[in-house]
Scaffold this active site. Structure first.
Site, PDB file in Angstrom:
ATOM      1  N   ILE A 254      37.034  43.523  34.020  1.00 47.28           N
ATOM      2  CA  ILE A 254      37.810  43.881  34.704  1.00 47.28           C
ATOM      3  C   ILE A 254      38.615  45.180  34.449  1.00 47.28           C
ATOM      4  CG2 ILE A 254      40.049  43.399  36.342  1.00 47.28           C
ATOM      5  CD1 ILE A 254      39.380  40.357  35.741  1.00 47.28           C
ATOM      6  N   CYS A 255      38.682  46.271  35.077  1.00 45.86           N
ATOM      7  CA  CYS A 255      39.256  47.296  34.930  1.00 45.86           C
ATOM      8  C   CYS A 255      38.862  47.911  33.445  1.00 45.86           C
ATOM      9  CB  CYS A 255      40.798  47.130  34.933  1.00 45.86           C
ATOM     10  SG  CYS A 255      41.609  48.616  34.776  1.00 45.86           S
ATOM     11  N   SER A 256      39.711  48.370  32.681  1.00 44.99           N
ATOM     12  CA  SER A 256      39.601  48.682  31.205  1.00 44.99           C
ATOM     13  C   SER A 256      38.978  47.604  30.410  1.00 44.99           C
ATOM     14  CB  SER A 256      40.850  49.235  30.843  1.00 44.99           C
ATOM     15  OG  SER A 256      41.727  48.608  30.601  1.00 44.99           O
TER      16      SER A 256
END
Length: 314
Positions: free
Chosen positions: A102-104
């Protein structure tokens, strides 16, 4: 059969990423039975503090083979990741059915060596850094999420909801995913290839009047949308409207309307099978050639190339 989802966290993780837990919780409620079991896991178990200071209770890493899916969240800044976390993710990529970020969190997967030869995405602000650090990956900075084999990655922040809805759809069908989206008061998930950017957010109008004009334009793209019409929607004179619009958005009304039309056309091209000429009409372009020129200005490629890329991604 219930699917066990493990979400790996580490000190300094971004707590917003845990909104995916709600997607799986609502899926269970909508189905009337436990379709998902969710565990928050960490290297040593116990409380783990997020970047906001809010701690969560976790279980120690278990046998990755016991999990159907292992997801890792991101952080507000780049951190050092422990060998234990990286080793757990490497094992999960072999033993679990799916591994994702998720995301970074894509940076964590990268450090674990899981992005080589894979298509991946992350928050748009960090995508080029991810590509630089992992040149063997194919980082696509303008996707909401990407599925490449058993590896899933998502864009930043609320894009984790789209990722989780896509997992639900993959596991139990589109109808359950729709029910979850409705109950969470979100759009039924955006397609993976959809842009991370929103034209209305990029324009960032400061006043309600200019926002009202933009909302009117977005809802009436098939109309000609003259400056006079937009000024009427904003309840301003033509002169006041043109001056205020440029001051607040940095663009002329005509260029802003073109941006909204291009965004709407791209959504239709990526998510449907409408002929290009019909897409042009539905999004308010006078003809396909005018739409093609607008796409080249906005994306550096024509609509046909974007449709081919969307089909390849699918």
């Amino acid at each position: 059969m219930s699917k066990h989802i493990a979400i790996a966290v580490f000190p300094g993780f971004q707590v917003l990423d845990l909104v995916v837990v709600t997607v799986f919780e609502v899926a269970n409620a909508s189905a009337g039975e436990e379709r998902y079991k969710v565990s928050l896991v960490s290297e040593h178990g116990g409380p783990v503090r997020s970047s906001s200071g809010v701690p969560v209770t976790t279980e120690p890493f278990g046998d990755p083979a016991a999990y159907d899916t292992v997801l890792v969240g991101g952080a507000m800044e780049m951190l050092e990741y422990s060998p234990g976390l990286l080793g757990f993710l490497r094992q999960a990529s072999v033993s679990a059915r799916r591994t994702g970020s998720i995301c970074s969190g894509a940076f964590v997967l990268g450090r674990a060596g899981l992005l080589d030869g894979k298509r991946a995405t992350t928050h748009w602000a960090h995508a080029r850094e991810l590509q630089k650090l992992h040149p063997k990956a194919r980082v696509e900075e303008d996707c909401i999420f990407i599925e490449d084999g058993n590896l899933w990655t998502s864009a930043g922040m609320t894009a984790c909801i789209d990722l989780a809805l896509a997992l639900v759809e993959k596991d139990f069908g589109v109808e359950l995913a729709r029910q979850v989206a409705r109950k969470m008061v979100v759009y039924h998930r955006r397609s993976g290839g959809q842009s991370q950017f929103s034209a209305l957010l990029e324009l960032e109008p400061k006043s309600d009047r200019i926002q009202r004009a933009l909302n009117y334009a977005k809802s009436n793209l098939k109309k000609e949308l003259s400056v006079d019409e937009l000024a009427d929607a904003a309840h301003l004179s033509r002169r006041q409207f043109s001056r205020s619009f440029r001051l607040e958005t940095g663009q002329s009304p005509a260029r802003a309307v073109e941006t909204l039309r291009v965004e709407a056309a791209r959504d239709m091209i990526e998510s449907g099978r409408l002929p290009i000429d019909l897409v042009a009409r539905e999004s308010g372009f006078a003809d396909p050639e005018r739409m093609r020129r607008a796409f080249v200005r906005a994306y550096g490629q024509p609509p046909q190339a974007i449709r081919r890329a969307a089909r390849q991604s699918a």
